[in-house]
Design an enzyme around this catalytic site. Structure first.
Site, PDB file in Angstrom:
ATOM      1  N   THR B  16      55.962  18.355   1.183  1.00  0.00           N
ATOM      2  CA  THR B  16      56.695  19.611   1.004  1.00  0.00           C
ATOM      3  C   THR B  16      57.504  19.610  -0.289  1.00  0.00           C
ATOM      4  OG1 THR B  16      58.376  18.611   2.446  1.00  0.00           O
ATOM      5  CG2 THR B  16      56.945  20.277   3.422  1.00  0.00           C
ATOM      6  N   ASP B 388      28.467  -2.517  20.979  1.00  0.00           N
ATOM      7  CA  ASP B 388      27.466  -1.581  21.473  1.00  0.00           C
ATOM      8  C   ASP B 388      27.739  -0.215  20.830  1.00  0.00           C
ATOM      9  OD1 ASP B 388      29.651  -0.579  22.789  1.00  0.00           O
ATOM     10  OD2 ASP B 388      29.004  -1.213  24.780  1.00  0.00           O
TER      11      ASP B 388
END
Lengths: 433, 433, 433
Positions: B16, B388
């Site tokens: 900002t 996996d």
């Protein structure tokens, strides 16, 4: 817009008393004794408890005792009065009994209801169960010619269902078929909640339930209610009670159940800023409060040590040593310390910011300085903190609480003035207004 | 199916800048400076902040400055641009002012809107309040002939109401009366949230609000938005900022507010895997990174000690000693160590799994080995981890983030190549596609 | 009223087996082996896993193997059988495949469905996705002439959407268009949840997700389901598995996934009270179990030391020393100790409270005393704890769990009698009924 609709914007203490004790000459003895509490010993909300604190067989007598004691002593009681009725999401007979007791107690002929601010409903379930209770409040008000919505309803959150119901309050309040705007306190009840959740701990100790307390605090924030934590059973463990309150306060849950007048005193004081400020030093393992001696904040422990060696310093924290120059030492000590502001400090800062704002400035630096002493080495530290509107608004919470207390509890004025001094009290009442 | 509908799938940084500073020759000075940021100093999302960072009296000027600076420099700015407007759930005047500023800034005649990706709306309340803001976006788009839904809407979660609203996004998005699909970032704002929740801490430090951050991350996941944490005020505390980011990342909140270009650099790098891998040793109290010397991972501390005594070892951890044989020592050290993989390691593992999958294997063991040195004793450790499809998918997150950065931030290519080397960058862009 | 509608009120263990393994002579080998498990090695719920544990190419074979193995061995399996089907909120093809497998497995001609209690559906999304699965259950039941609602549905919570869906179960169950009353287990799946939330940790370790586990436990409590935690991957880390279970139990999540028969044994025992009670001493840093020697609870560590000096005691805890008189020492040691009751102790207390209640008393003091020895100093401590109806009800959870196990798992009777003795088992089955 979410408004708080009740007289009190903050409730620090929720104190329960059995309504009828068997085997005593006067079964209302505990009630009568509680009704005499004044000042810091008197809670913000007093709860003659016709549910768990009172044996099932004594509850009709308990309802009668509430009427008698409140009619006689209620006018002088300094806090609000919210008797707890029986209720259970799974049992219509219990719900009907609770309704009958409310109808009985609220009869204006009996002289108690004018001193009663509302009722507490335990063991609520989903939002539709809350509505059943609300409907009984509505009927009680209509039957007795009381103003619709004038009786506050507080609930005990002691089931997963009730925890979930809190998220719907904003959507349900204001529907024409209910008066849920009467909701006042959302009170956690961890013993029965633990049972409902079927939780286990090896020692039987209650789980801490941080998520429940967060959700209750959030539910209160979103619906304009006030969050209150459940009972802390270990009455002798004052430090433990304070730790729990600090943990709650960091969640926005500023109220807690109290089981004894001693706990009431602790809980009435806990969310108020301290009389005197203090510096904390982070020693690696823990944070210790430094000792102020002639204005020098002194560390006496052994976890942190400091030696000056010519132009540098050896700072040892929890076994590991750093060599630092002047600036590095200053920077490191700033990181290791924190200041707990007193009420006077908070008021000072707010006044300073208000003056700056009036002069057209949006942000100012608040300076804080101190002299620390570690192992005979004295070091002056100073830090700036930027205050803007958001900082100011966040700092307002303890002041708003103080002001709410001061306005609603004249019986505590003396204790507050004794604690803070007249000047600080006056200035605290003037800021932010 | 929950889709992310915006150009960026990840946002690391939300930076900002005040839109107008009083008393400067050029009130837009801060904006102009921010507009020049490039590379690691430039945020993924730049937020010209016409709300809290800018004094109320300067906000009309601020809206004008946004137009001027973005029209001039927006084309070259490497990140997205999302100005923050004023808004408040409890104040229609503020909401109308925010609407007027948006209408003004979005005027295509003024040349800024083509470089603006959306607007940030602070202080939202319940979901119906979000819809009011969405309606203004819709009107702004219609008035100025912009494509419906093309302006992204990001919100600051800084009230309990807004926290609760996030759970409803999936149900509300896609209703014909709104365009909530434009939602992009869900940004926590802990300062105002703390005020809204009326939370207190002794030192005035902000609570950590872990549940809020979880709920924001979950809300983003469920609605195809991106979760961003609020500002970390202590600008000098780089280590603290990193700790907060690590904590956020474990919650799935990969973006954070940055208050300075220095914080932008840290936050742009934090969620990316490190250049080099490292071994961690759990010393009981804490986890320390071992020092790699000639390929041997060396522990120099005093909390863990290891002595070889003939066929056995004496391993002391935090004061308590075990006698272990070879296998037990290996097993114990495996439990005490963990490996932080580098980008290269992650890419390696993914490539290996992809090759195995192509060859028809669903799960493979990934080996990891190292030589540790503790008190002159060297021990070789080796471990297998089964990979996996699920492991592979979970490992994809940092790679997907890297790919999103690489595709959307050409200005960071140089820094990324410098950090990882060209080969690793190329391979990282190729896996998983 | 929230009822649990299934045979089991508690599920301790959720054990998955691959349904078809490639490259074996018998692809159903793992299923056949699991089907033989008995006693403490057999789970409360066995899950032939036709999803992640089985390669995608083997899933049609897997469905066939489920039919074959369950038809043959299902009658003798001591736990419930709930095969996991494939499903994905984002993929209609996967959902249709899951439906076809269910339709196939549930064909009464094939002889398996009479032994199958329900199916597990992974990767569910929002509540409407749950309803799609429920609709397939309904069709399967109708097609095969099974009783409507007789097949239980369990889901894996592995997305932010699914976490949010749990809050709506109470509102959705009982609507005429669904049969969500068939819901049985709510099982967290942290690996895929981590992916869905896009969370990162430096080492790739799974985040702990305390809020998810709380919300799953709460969802189960509110909807009459049973909460189960996901897999604990580090199979060798038994102590870590126990810690995770203790943490879950304090959240009301009494079940956990088990990946091996060894984990099943640990998880079947973990929520049951221990055979023998023990005293814990808080040493500042941690809590240690004291060693019982001839009935004296002895502390052998070095973090706490105690010296008697005439009429006072020097008690040192973690480096800081206090001088205490008799009463203060007693009080301090009470604060520092906690008792973990055995099954026998729990049953004793409940019997005592039941007797008191029968005699018309609502609350009684339960005494607990012990002799401690620290550094050769022996101190007798004694404490009272008030038991009322709420304490009794909360203490009921482990007993209710035990009774549920004993009633539903005759194959574990021998192990339970061996663990507790016949007398304690009999008395445990008699209390609270």
């Amino acid at each position: 817009m979410t408004r708080r609709r009740h007289d009190r914007s903050f409730v620090r203490t929720f104190f329960t008393s059995p309504t009828a004790v068997e085997g005593e000459d006067d079964s209302a003895k505990m009630l009568r004794r509680a009704a005499e509490l004044r000042g810091m010993q008197a809670p913000d909300v007093w709860v003659p408890d016709n549910e768990d604190a009172t044996a099932p067989s004594m509850r009709d007598q308990g309802a009668q005792n509430i009427v008698d004691v409140v009619a006689e002593n209620g006018a002088d009681f300094p806090g609000e009065i919210h008797p707890r009725m029986v209720w259970h999401r799974d049992d219509p007979t219990t719900r009907y009994q609770g309704f009958q007791h409310m109808l009985d107690i609220a009869d204006p002929q009996k002289g108690a209801i004018e001193h009663i601010d509302g009722f507490v409903i335990p063991e609520v379930g989903g939002i539709d169960d809350w509505k059943k209770a609300d409907e009984f409040f509505t009927i009680v008000e209509a039957e007795h010619g009381l103003e619709p919505g004038s009786l506050a309803m507080s609930v005990i959150i002691e089931s997963g269902q009730a925890e979930l119901a809190m998220r719907n309050l904003r959507d349900e309040m204001g529907k024409p078929e209910n008066t849920l705007e009467r909701l006042f306190l959302l009170v956690d009840g961890e013993v029965d909640y633990t049972k409902d959740m079927r939780a286990l701990t090896p020692t039987g100790e209650l789980p801490e339930w941080p998520e429940l307390r967060h959700n209750t605090s959030r539910g209160a924030s979103a619906a304009g209610c006030i969050a209150v934590d459940g009972p802390y059973d270990d009455i002798r463990d004052v430090e433990g009670y304070h730790e729990r309150m600090r943990d709650n306060q960091a969640k926005g849950m500023l109220g807690i159940w109290s089981l004894t007048p001693g706990q009431v005193v602790e809980a009435n004081q806990s969310p108020l800023p301290p009389k005197t400020g203090s510096w904390l030093l982070d020693t690696g393992d823990t944070e210790v409060e430094l000792d102020s001696r002639d204005g020098v904040w002194t560390y006496d422990g052994t976890d942190v040590s400091l030696v000056e060696t010519g132009n540098t310093y050896e700072l040892a924290v929890d076994g590991s040593t750093q060599t630092l120059d002047d600036d590095e030492l200053h920077e490191t000590l700033l990181e290791m310390t924190a200041y707990v502001p007193s009420m006077d400090d908070v008021v000072d800062s707010m006044e300073e910011f208000e003056a700056a704002k009036a002069a057209g400035r949006g942000a100012i630096a608040m300076e804080r300085s101190a002299t620390l002493r570690i192992d005979e080495v004295e070091v002056a530290i100073a830090t700036d903190r930027m205050w803007d509107e958001a900082t100011y608004q966040a700092a307002m919470t303890p002041i708003a609480l103080f002001q709410d207390v001061y306005e609603n509890r004249p019986d505590q004025h003396e204790a507050l003035v004794e604690m803070y001094g007249e000047d600080v009290v006056e200035r605290a009442m003037a800021v932010g207004t």
